[in-house]
Design an enzyme around this catalytic site. Sequence first.
Site, PDB file in Angstrom:
ATOM      1  N   LYS A 220     -19.811 -31.070  -1.100  1.00 44.24           N
ATOM      2  CA  LYS A 220     -18.989 -30.062  -0.422  1.00 44.24           C
ATOM      3  C   LYS A 220     -19.197 -30.124   1.086  1.00 44.24           C
ATOM      4  O   LYS A 220     -18.241 -29.985   1.861  1.00 44.24           O
ATOM      5  CB  LYS A 220     -19.311 -28.661  -0.946  1.00 44.24           C
TER       6      LYS A 220
ATOM      7  N   LYS B  70     -19.057 -20.895   8.568  1.00 43.90           N
ATOM      8  CA  LYS B  70     -20.278 -20.805   7.751  1.00 43.90           C
ATOM      9  C   LYS B  70     -20.588 -22.144   7.099  1.00 43.90           C
ATOM     10  O   LYS B  70     -21.712 -22.638   7.134  1.00 43.90           O
ATOM     11  CB  LYS B  70     -20.116 -19.706   6.705  1.00 43.90           C
TER      12      LYS B  70
ATOM     13  N   THR C 183     -20.176 -21.999  -1.985  1.00 43.90           N
ATOM     14  CA  THR C 183     -20.605 -23.058  -1.079  1.00 43.90           C
ATOM     15  C   THR C 183     -21.829 -22.543  -0.355  1.00 43.90           C
ATOM     16  O   THR C 183     -21.765 -21.522   0.333  1.00 43.90           O
ATOM     17  CB  THR C 183     -19.503 -23.415  -0.078  1.00 43.90           C
TER      18      THR C 183
END
Length: 196
Positions: free
Chosen positions: A80, A148, A5
């Site tokens: 995502k 993150k 990701t």
Amino acid sequence: IDMTTTSPTLAQRIYQEGAARRLRVLDAPVTGGDSGARAGTLSILVGGDQADFDACLPIFQAMGTNITYFGPAGCGQHAKMANQIMIAGALSGVCEALAYAKAEGLDGNTLLGAVSTGAAGSKQLDFQGKKILAGDFAPGFFMKHFVKDMRLAEEEAENAGLDLNVLQQALSNCQSLIDRGCGDLGTQALIKFYEK
């Protein structure tokens, strides 16, 4: 195939650099956590050229059961980001509801049983609610990795001119827990933000 990701902007840059070197590049982040990885039931969100996606589909099918092509390079990462934004809101809602229920003297397990099949039901409620009530903060997905991802989503949202308040609040709450040493706990440790 980049299955991490990362920033959609970076995914586009990797695609362009790959094309310049005559490489084919797909961004294909996953959802489904550690249990999905072990069971081979991940959801795989793919961006890049359709022909490359089609050629790699058997590889994806060996790892996942919900494989979706979203469009050009970076689109898998954008999907995502949307996923992580949804989780931020849903998990925050679960934690706030359980904190409220506890403060008002309700039994958490009874509450989960009562509301999980109605409009409040969600995967976050099903998976994380039970862990929260059991005091189980073992990571299915680390808090530090969630932060993150939320930072990446926040950056992309800002680039698109969006002000996503729920995402920003969830990010702030989770960052405060990391500052308290909770980064290696699972995302369900967000409940600790609400504990007095």
